[in-house]
Scaffold this motif. Sequence first.
Motif, PDB file in Angstrom:
ATOM      1  N   ALA A 133      -5.507  -0.395  -0.553  1.00  0.00           N
ATOM      2  CA  ALA A 133      -4.420  -0.020   0.707  1.00  0.00           C
ATOM      3  C   ALA A 133      -3.194  -0.661   0.684  1.00  0.00           C
ATOM      4  CB  ALA A 133      -5.758  -0.541   1.481  1.00  0.00           C
ATOM      5  N   PHE A 134      -3.030  -1.775  -0.504  1.00  0.00           N
ATOM      6  CA  PHE A 134      -2.002  -2.578  -0.605  1.00  0.00           C
ATOM      7  C   PHE A 134      -0.686  -2.445  -1.576  1.00  0.00           C
ATOM      8  CE2 PHE A 134      -0.676  -6.573  -2.393  1.00  0.00           C
ATOM      9  CZ  PHE A 134       0.326  -7.035  -1.004  1.00  0.00           C
ATOM     10  N   SER A 135       0.397  -1.871  -1.214  1.00  0.00           N
ATOM     11  CA  SER A 135       1.222  -1.265  -2.164  1.00  0.00           C
ATOM     12  C   SER A 135       1.923  -2.941  -2.981  1.00  0.00           C
ATOM     13  CB  SER A 135       1.353  -0.522  -1.394  1.00  0.00           C
ATOM     14  OG  SER A 135       2.046  -1.238  -0.182  1.00  0.00           O
ATOM     15  N   GLY A 136       1.649  -4.235  -2.671  1.00  0.00           N
ATOM     16  CA  GLY A 136       2.845  -4.887  -3.312  1.00  0.00           C
ATOM     17  C   GLY A 136       3.529  -5.513  -2.120  1.00  0.00           C
ATOM     18  N   ASP A 137       3.956  -6.632  -1.882  1.00  0.00           N
ATOM     19  CA  ASP A 137       4.792  -7.281  -1.046  1.00  0.00           C
ATOM     20  C   ASP A 137       5.770  -9.035  -1.273  1.00  0.00           C
ATOM     21  OD1 ASP A 137       3.073  -8.936  -0.429  1.00  0.00           O
ATOM     22  OD2 ASP A 137       2.306  -8.655   0.485  1.00  0.00           O
ATOM     23  N   HIS A 165     -19.455 -12.725  -0.820  1.00  0.00           N
ATOM     24  CA  HIS A 165     -18.101 -12.805  -1.111  1.00  0.00           C
ATOM     25  C   HIS A 165     -17.094 -12.453  -0.482  1.00  0.00           C
ATOM     26  CE1 HIS A 165     -14.991 -16.003  -1.518  1.00  0.00           C
ATOM     27  NE2 HIS A 165     -14.314 -14.898  -1.421  1.00  0.00           N
ATOM     28  N   PRO A 166     -17.465 -12.772   1.277  1.00  0.00           N
ATOM     29  CA  PRO A 166     -16.615 -11.582   2.257  1.00  0.00           C
ATOM     30  C   PRO A 166     -15.159 -10.867   1.793  1.00  0.00           C
ATOM     31  CG  PRO A 166     -15.764 -13.677   3.262  1.00  0.00           C
ATOM     32  CD  PRO A 166     -17.299 -13.882   2.368  1.00  0.00           C
ATOM     33  N   VAL A 167     -14.993  -9.551   1.456  1.00  0.00           N
ATOM     34  CA  VAL A 167     -13.763  -9.364   1.283  1.00  0.00           C
ATOM     35  C   VAL A 167     -13.277  -7.977   2.030  1.00  0.00           C
ATOM     36  CG1 VAL A 167     -12.220  -7.653  -1.173  1.00  0.00           C
ATOM     37  CG2 VAL A 167     -13.861  -9.902  -1.290  1.00  0.00           C
ATOM     38  N   GLY A 168     -12.726  -8.399   2.707  1.00  0.00           N
ATOM     39  CA  GLY A 168     -12.942  -6.956   3.574  1.00  0.00           C
ATOM     40  C   GLY A 168     -13.759  -7.033   4.726  1.00  0.00           C
ATOM     41  N   ASP A 169     -14.267  -5.251   4.696  1.00  0.00           N
ATOM     42  CA  ASP A 169     -15.883  -5.365   5.710  1.00  0.00           C
ATOM     43  C   ASP A 169     -16.884  -5.084   3.901  1.00  0.00           C
ATOM     44  OD1 ASP A 169     -14.626  -2.491   4.154  1.00  0.00           O
ATOM     45  OD2 ASP A 169     -15.236  -1.913   6.172  1.00  0.00           O
ATOM     46  N   ALA A 170     -16.221  -5.369   2.904  1.00  0.00           N
ATOM     47  CA  ALA A 170     -17.402  -5.614   1.656  1.00  0.00           C
ATOM     48  C   ALA A 170     -17.531  -6.455   1.385  1.00  0.00           C
ATOM     49  CB  ALA A 170     -16.290  -4.721   0.520  1.00  0.00           C
ATOM     50  N   ARG A 171     -18.636  -7.173   0.414  1.00  0.00           N
ATOM     51  CA  ARG A 171     -19.125  -7.903  -0.081  1.00  0.00           C
ATOM     52  C   ARG A 171     -18.683  -7.943  -1.411  1.00  0.00           C
ATOM     53  NH1 ARG A 171     -18.664  -9.748   4.015  1.00  0.00           N
ATOM     54  NH2 ARG A 171     -19.926 -10.160   5.400  1.00  0.00           N
ATOM     55  N   GLN A 231      -8.491 -14.533  -2.958  1.00  0.00           N
ATOM     56  CA  GLN A 231      -9.115 -13.956  -1.709  1.00  0.00           C
ATOM     57  C   GLN A 231      -8.014 -12.840  -0.833  1.00  0.00           C
ATOM     58  OE1 GLN A 231     -12.036 -14.319  -0.215  1.00  0.00           O
ATOM     59  NE2 GLN A 231     -11.745 -13.479   1.259  1.00  0.00           N
ATOM     60  N   THR A 232      -6.576 -14.166  -0.994  1.00  0.00           N
ATOM     61  CA  THR A 232      -6.272 -13.216  -0.075  1.00  0.00           C
ATOM     62  C   THR A 232      -6.013 -11.403  -0.085  1.00  0.00           C
ATOM     63  OG1 THR A 232      -4.897 -15.298   0.810  1.00  0.00           O
ATOM     64  CG2 THR A 232      -3.660 -13.539   0.838  1.00  0.00           C
ATOM     65  N   LEU A 233      -5.329 -12.125  -1.485  1.00  0.00           N
ATOM     66  CA  LEU A 233      -4.570 -10.115  -2.416  1.00  0.00           C
ATOM     67  C   LEU A 233      -5.689  -9.722  -1.968  1.00  0.00           C
ATOM     68  CD1 LEU A 233      -2.931  -8.433  -3.529  1.00  0.00           C
ATOM     69  CD2 LEU A 233      -3.201  -9.415  -5.434  1.00  0.00           C
ATOM     70  N   ALA A 234      -7.210  -9.589  -2.079  1.00  0.00           N
ATOM     71  CA  ALA A 234      -8.116  -8.804  -2.179  1.00  0.00           C
ATOM     72  C   ALA A 234      -8.206  -8.342  -0.726  1.00  0.00           C
ATOM     73  CB  ALA A 234      -9.696  -9.550  -2.526  1.00  0.00           C
ATOM     74  N   VAL A 235      -8.497  -8.766   0.101  1.00  0.00           N
ATOM     75  CA  VAL A 235      -8.231  -7.878   1.332  1.00  0.00           C
ATOM     76  C   VAL A 235      -7.286  -7.739   1.827  1.00  0.00           C
ATOM     77  CG1 VAL A 235      -8.271  -9.118   3.880  1.00  0.00           C
ATOM     78  CG2 VAL A 235      -9.547 -10.479   2.037  1.00  0.00           C
ATOM     79  N   LYS A 236      -6.210  -7.724   1.331  1.00  0.00           N
ATOM     80  CA  LYS A 236      -5.457  -6.536   1.450  1.00  0.00           C
ATOM     81  C   LYS A 236      -5.236  -5.226   0.280  1.00  0.00           C
ATOM     82  CE  LYS A 236      -0.959  -9.872   1.295  1.00  0.00           C
ATOM     83  NZ  LYS A 236      -0.228 -10.041   1.711  1.00  0.00           N
ATOM     84  N   VAL A 237      -6.414  -5.524  -0.765  1.00  0.00           N
ATOM     85  CA  VAL A 237      -6.224  -4.515  -1.581  1.00  0.00           C
ATOM     86  C   VAL A 237      -7.301  -4.094  -1.086  1.00  0.00           C
ATOM     87  CG1 VAL A 237      -7.119  -3.755  -3.750  1.00  0.00           C
ATOM     88  CG2 VAL A 237      -5.495  -5.450  -3.710  1.00  0.00           C
ATOM     89  N   ALA A 238      -8.858  -4.323  -0.631  1.00  0.00           N
ATOM     90  CA  ALA A 238      -9.649  -3.933   0.264  1.00  0.00           C
ATOM     91  C   ALA A 238      -8.790  -3.360   2.117  1.00  0.00           C
ATOM     92  CB  ALA A 238     -10.957  -4.221  -0.066  1.00  0.00           C
ATOM     93  N   GLY A 239      -8.001  -3.511   2.318  1.00  0.00           N
ATOM     94  CA  GLY A 239      -7.661  -2.592   3.391  1.00  0.00           C
ATOM     95  C   GLY A 239      -8.668  -3.794   4.435  1.00  0.00           C
TER      96      GLY A 239
END
Length: 261
Positions: free
Chosen positions: A160-164, A212-218, A251-259
């Motif tokens: 869900a992430f295209s880089g920033d 470990h929370p990653v968006g709505d996944a663990r 963690q920050t990147l994971a949340v971006k990737v997971a949307g």
Amino acid sequence: MDCTEARNHLLDRRRGALTGELRARANSHLAECEACRREDAADRELSLALQDRLPKRRAPEALRRSIETRLVGQPPRAAAGTRRTRRAPLFASAAFGASFAVAAAFLLWMPHGSDPMLAEAVNDHLRVLYSDHPVEVESGGIHQVKPWFAGRLDFAPVIAFSGDDEFPLQGGAVAYFVDRKAATFIFKRRLHVITLFVFRAEGLQWPALATHPVGDARGTLETSRGFHVLMWKKGDLGYALVSDVDPTDLQTLAVKVAGGA
Ligand SMILES: [Zn+2]
């Protein structure tokens, strides 16, 4: 013999320390498994580099830093120009190649612990760092990288992430994760490299406790050989983020990737 067991024996096999039935089983697995043959070839290259170009031990931390510098650019203080600079780059690159190979071999040879997925993720990240061409498709943005995987993979990597500006996307490549192909996305975080592997999740030995929370996944956050690995599953796909950046960056990147928010 499955891939996990085969890989535990690759080093012994190359050293000639594998005998009898075990050797026969390892050989027959290698004969029919392209993923393990590639793993074996990549590890052999590192072993040879270690034997041939040994400037002996150095601090792995400093070497890992120089590997990453090679991949993501020069550190700021390397810019000084003098009359000697015409010869300097050649020398620097030869010396660097040697120290780089030793660092990679050192890290690959360190004990891998008991978690095969963690060991695999770190090894695959090392291969990205070690490779002369870590990026097979340069990033002009996610809209170039994502379609590039079509036809090279038997699944569509969902990210869900295209880089920033914080985590610029460098590009992508196809790699193996255990016994399957993985979409590899390479991000940068200052002078660090972060590798994201996306692969089919089914049939792997996932850690039992994912808290470990990653968006709505663990997921699970673990550390091995100086690298942090954040792994999670979403739908049919598995994700592994690997780097030596601070775990909160991962963690920050994971949340971006997971949307997730
Ligand atoms: Zn295999």
